[in-house]
Design a protein around this motif. Structure first.
Motif, mmCIF file in Angstrom:
data_model
loop_
_atom_site.group_PDB
_atom_site.id
_atom_site.type_symbol
_atom_site.label_atom_id
_atom_site.label_comp_id
_atom_site.label_asym_id
_atom_site.label_seq_id
_atom_site.Cartn_x
_atom_site.Cartn_y
_atom_site.Cartn_z
ATOM 1 N N LEU A 48 22.712 16.699 -13.588
ATOM 2 C CA LEU A 48 21.279 16.812 -13.348
ATOM 3 C C LEU A 48 20.999 17.311 -11.939
ATOM 4 N N GLN A 49 21.756 16.810 -10.971
ATOM 5 C CA GLN A 49 21.556 17.231 -9.586
ATOM 6 C C GLN A 49 21.764 18.731 -9.451
ATOM 7 N N LEU A 50 22.786 19.260 -10.114
ATOM 8 C CA LEU A 50 23.061 20.687 -10.056
ATOM 9 C C LEU A 50 21.942 21.484 -10.728
ATOM 10 N N LEU A 51 21.508 21.042 -11.902
ATOM 11 C CA LEU A 51 20.437 21.741 -12.613
ATOM 12 C C LEU A 51 19.136 21.740 -11.808
ATOM 13 N N VAL A 52 18.805 20.569 -11.284
ATOM 14 C CA VAL A 52 17.548 20.439 -10.542
ATOM 15 C C VAL A 52 17.581 21.285 -9.278
ATOM 16 N N THR A 53 18.701 21.245 -8.562
ATOM 17 C CA THR A 53 18.799 22.007 -7.320
ATOM 18 C C THR A 53 18.665 23.499 -7.576
ATOM 19 N N ARG A 54 19.307 23.996 -8.626
ATOM 20 C CA ARG A 54 19.277 25.428 -8.915
ATOM 21 C C ARG A 54 17.875 25.911 -9.282
ATOM 22 N N LYS A 55 17.163 25.139 -10.104
ATOM 23 C CA LYS A 55 15.904 25.633 -10.646
ATOM 24 C C LYS A 55 14.674 25.195 -9.860
ATOM 25 N N LEU A 56 14.743 24.022 -9.228
ATOM 26 C CA LEU A 56 13.555 23.505 -8.553
ATOM 27 C C LEU A 56 13.557 23.740 -7.060
ATOM 28 N N ALA A 75 13.152 11.578 -13.832
ATOM 29 C CA ALA A 75 13.218 10.824 -12.577
ATOM 30 C C ALA A 75 14.032 11.579 -11.534
ATOM 31 N N ALA A 76 15.140 12.204 -11.955
ATOM 32 C CA ALA A 76 15.972 12.962 -11.024
ATOM 33 C C ALA A 76 15.218 14.160 -10.468
ATOM 34 N N ALA A 77 14.483 14.872 -11.327
ATOM 35 C CA ALA A 77 13.736 16.043 -10.877
ATOM 36 C C ALA A 77 12.628 15.656 -9.903
ATOM 37 N N THR A 127 12.481 12.974 -8.059
ATOM 38 C CA THR A 127 13.117 12.523 -6.819
ATOM 39 C C THR A 127 13.481 13.714 -5.944
ATOM 40 N N HIS A 128 14.038 14.759 -6.550
ATOM 41 C CA HIS A 128 14.420 15.951 -5.786
ATOM 42 C C HIS A 128 13.195 16.617 -5.171
ATOM 43 N N LEU A 129 12.088 16.618 -5.898
ATOM 44 C CA LEU A 129 10.883 17.291 -5.417
ATOM 45 C C LEU A 129 10.183 16.525 -4.302
ATOM 46 N N THR A 130 10.395 15.223 -4.228
ATOM 47 C CA THR A 130 9.598 14.419 -3.304
ATOM 48 C C THR A 130 10.380 13.819 -2.147
ATOM 49 N N VAL A 131 11.689 13.570 -2.303
ATOM 50 C CA VAL A 131 12.412 12.847 -1.264
ATOM 51 C C VAL A 131 12.914 13.829 -0.208
ATOM 52 N N ARG A 132 12.059 14.154 0.680
ATOM 53 C CA ARG A 132 12.381 15.033 1.806
ATOM 54 C C ARG A 132 11.412 14.722 2.934
ATOM 55 N N GLY A 133 11.814 15.037 4.135
ATOM 56 C CA GLY A 133 10.928 14.827 5.276
ATOM 57 C C GLY A 133 10.523 13.397 5.510
ATOM 58 N N GLY A 134 11.393 12.447 5.174
ATOM 59 C CA GLY A 134 11.052 11.044 5.402
ATOM 60 C C GLY A 134 10.249 10.418 4.292
ATOM 61 N N ASN A 135 10.004 11.132 3.190
ATOM 62 C CA ASN A 135 9.263 10.563 2.072
ATOM 63 C C ASN A 135 10.021 9.384 1.471
ATOM 64 N N ARG A 136 9.276 8.428 0.954
ATOM 65 C CA ARG A 136 9.861 7.257 0.311
ATOM 66 C C ARG A 136 9.633 7.324 -1.189
ATOM 67 N N ILE A 137 10.591 6.835 -1.942
ATOM 68 C CA ILE A 137 10.460 6.782 -3.391
ATOM 69 C C ILE A 137 10.975 5.445 -3.895
ATOM 70 N N GLY A 138 10.201 4.840 -4.787
ATOM 71 C CA GLY A 138 10.577 3.571 -5.399
ATOM 72 C C GLY A 138 10.326 3.640 -6.891
ATOM 73 N N ALA A 171 17.872 7.428 -2.609
ATOM 74 C CA ALA A 171 17.334 7.986 -3.847
ATOM 75 C C ALA A 171 18.418 8.082 -4.921
ATOM 76 N N GLN A 172 19.631 8.466 -4.527
ATOM 77 C CA GLN A 172 20.723 8.529 -5.486
ATOM 78 C C GLN A 172 21.068 7.135 -6.017
ATOM 79 N N GLY A 173 20.990 6.143 -5.142
ATOM 80 C CA GLY A 173 21.218 4.769 -5.590
ATOM 81 C C GLY A 173 20.174 4.332 -6.600
ATOM 82 N N LEU A 174 18.923 4.730 -6.364
ATOM 83 C CA LEU A 174 17.856 4.420 -7.318
ATOM 84 C C LEU A 174 18.144 5.043 -8.678
#
Length: 333
Positions: A28-36, A121-123, A125-136, A176-179
């Motif tokens: 999923l990480q590979l798919l999400v990174t490539r397309k998103l 959830a993986a997608a 997370t990839h779109l939002t967890v950057r720049g100090g963003n928090r995700i729960g 995020a990966q732990g989540l």
């Protein structure tokens, strides 16, 4: 036929996702990174076209713009109506409400429905967890009642709030990966859960404005979850991701088909060769989905449908692109 779409077929399923969570998450990480990756380049923006709180530049007013965003000083200077554009907070807090009740442990397409939940959830997370963003996240599953694949005798299994788990919001890709590993490793419990109680967990305690994403098949009665969702929308931008399997929309013509409701264990044998029965099933399923869509629209939530027999990632890319296009046109949905 009101819950016909919730009935599932006891077909053989692949190994539980928990047993192969690492491999699935890596894929999923590979798919999400490539397309998103790259969709959110440029001005900092969230997944949804919410107004945010940081001031941006002004532009001329267009029909459909929110009048509450009028930039009156610029309007007075230019004598042309202008609105103030805003961007999302630099430190965005995103919460996921992930429904992993028994009805999600099913799939006849390329994916199980629960796999699509983890993928969504993986997608996000990839779109939002950057720049100090928090995700729960909050995770809900069944009530733990035994649900053998046979016809229930006597009373039906108890319905309750189910098993609800809260994962605190943290920043950083490692967290995020732990989540995601926790989500992927969650064991689906038999029995019916309570989607309304799951959504209500995002309302307590009150949090700063952010993004709330609810991922479910929304097969629970709309009156159970619509009010908590409307309450959630008052404070947050809400995205509802509806997960669908094609067998929940129509039955194939395969003769006598044993089907079992995973949330109650109730077993039925259905004669799918009857075209009138298949039509009634399709009509009931369409009416149910229309009710779900109306409830989500009434709650003010953005609505995205993901199917187990389609490219869910492509559907998400198109959704995000449409949201960004709506932002540039000055609309909010």
């Amino acid at each position: 036929m009101a819950r016909a779409a919730a009935v599932t077929s006891p077909t053989p399923r692949p190994a539980p996702l928990a047993d192969r969570s690492e491999a699935v998450l890596s894929r999923l990480q590979l798919l999400v990174t490539r397309k998103l990756d790259g969709l959110l380049q440029g001005d900092y923006a969230g997944l949804l076209p919410g107004p945010g709180s940081e001031a941006g530049e002004s532009r001329e007013y267009r029909p459909g713009d929110d009048v509450r965003r009028m930039d009156w000083p610029v309007t007075a200077r230019t004598t042309t109506p202008h609105v103030r554009r805003t961007v999302a907070d630099r430190e965005l807090e995103t919460w996921l409400a992930l429904d992993l009740s028994a009805s999600l442990d099913f799939g006849t397409g390329q994916w199980l429905k629960r796999e699509v939940v983890v993928a969504a959830a993986a997608a996000i997370t990839h779109l939002t967890v950057r720049g100090g963003n928090r995700i729960g996240a909050v995770i809900g599953t069944g009530g733990g009642a035994s649900a053998p694949a046979r016809r229930w005798r006597g009373t039906t299994p108890p319905a309750g709030p189910g098993v609800l788990t809260r994962l605190p919001a943290r920043s950083g890709r490692k967290e995020a990966q732990g989540l995601l590993r926790t989500v992927a490793g969650t064991t689906i419990q038999p029995g019916r859960g309570d989607l309304g109680a799951l959504i209500e967990m995002l309302n307590r305690p009150p949090r700063r404005r952010g993004v709330a994403v609810v991922v479910s098949d929304f097969l629970s009665p709309a009156e159970q979850w619509a009010r908590p969702l409307r309450k959630l929308r008052v404070r947050h931008d809400v995205l509802a991701i509806e997960v669908i399997d094609p067998r929940e929309l129509e039955l194939p013509d395969v003769g006598v088909l044993p089907v079992v409701d995973p949330e109650t264990g109730e077993l039925h044998e259905v004669q799918t060769a009857d075209p009138r029965l298949r039509q009634r099933y399709a009509d009931a399923a369409a009416a149910q989905r229309a009710t779900i869509a109306a409830a989500l629209r009434g709650a003010g939530a953005a609505h995205l449908r993901l199917r187990t027999d389609r490219d869910w990632l492509l559907d998400m890319v198109r959704f995000v692109a449409a949201q960004r296009h709506a932002r540039t046109r000055g609309t909010t949905r």
